[in-house]
Design an enzyme around this catalytic site. Structure first.
Site: not given
Ligand code: PRP
Ligand code: URA
Length: 209
Positions: A108, A104, A200, A203
């Site tokens: 944005t 994400r 997160d 993380d």
């Molecule tokens: C997190 C999570 C989803 C997304 C959800 O990933 O694992 O893929 O956010 O958010 P959304 O429904 O608003 O799109 P992130 O973008 O943090 O990437 P990561 O798994 O690499 O940390």
């Molecule tokens: N992605 C995450 O990992 N946690 C949230 O709460 C939202 C998006």
């Protein structure tokens, strides 16, 4: 419209409450996500077709039922979806794994694609897209768009925590895709984090910030 199923088995809910805690470190977080994904995968595959077979036991012939050769595909959304893959492979060792890399954009909040590698026979497989978090739903909508563009048809989603706005976005974009989750939380905060959520997921799984 697709189904949204909250799997509220006591073991899943118990483990999810520990996953959520800020005191749970990465190792326990990973182990528990794995355990919950295994329990959920067991639940969501209740409808897999069986076929009758005869098995010779040391005593006699037994009429048994085996999986009717259904082909499974697991598609984690990187990174956090990775934490849910292994347990599904334990249950379905012949499943193929496809990867969709999305993050994400912090400004944005829109998903940005950076990787995609999917099995070539997607159309023949029952696909499970896994991602622990459905926040705005943007990542999941984009991942399913991709999977469908490459031929995927029978798709389910497995997540741990969703919020109503994310579910709505996925249902509007993909009304044929059922969503299975362990919880539906309250709302998104100003940074589009799920409240109360678990923070997160990527993380916490991998010990990054
Ligand atoms: C997190 C999570 C989803 C997304 C959800 O990933 O694992 O893929 O956010 O958010 P959304 O429904 O608003 O799109 P992130 O973008 O943090 O990437 P990561 O798994 O690499 O940390
Ligand atoms: N992605 C995450 O990992 N946690 C949230 O709460 C939202 C998006």
């Amino acid at each position: 419209m697709s189904k949204v199923v909250v799997i509220d088995h006591p073991l899943i809910q118990h483990k999810l409450s520990i996953i959520r805690s800020e005191e749970t470190g990465s190792k326990d977080f990973r182990d528990l996500v794995r355990e919950v994904a295994l329990l959920m995968a067991y639940e969501i595959t209740r409808d897999l077709p069986l076929e009758e077979v005869e098995v010779k036991t040391p005593v006699a012939l037994a009429k048994c039922r085996k999986l009717a050769g259904e082909k499974i595909g697991v598609i984690p959304i990187l990174r956090a979806g990775l934490g849910m893959v292994e347990p599904i492979l334990e249950l379905y060792p012949t499943a193929r794994v496809g990867h969709v890399g999305l993050y994400r954009d912090p400004e944005t909040l829109k998903p940005v694609e950076y990787y995609c590698k999917l099995p070539s026979d997607l159309a023949e497989r029952d696909l499970i897209v896994v991602d622990p978090m459905i926040a705005t739903g943007g990542s999941l909508v984009a991942a399913i768009d991709l999977v469908k563009r490459k031929g995927g048809r029978r798709i389910k989603v497995l997540s741990l925590i969703a919020v109503p706005e994310g579910i709505k976005a996925v249902q509007e974009a993909h009304p044929d895709v059922d969503i299975f989750t362990a919880a539906i939380d309250d709302y998104l905060n100003d940074h589009a984090y799920i409240v109360p959520g678990l923070g997160d997921a990527g993380d916490r799984l991998f010990g990054t910030k």
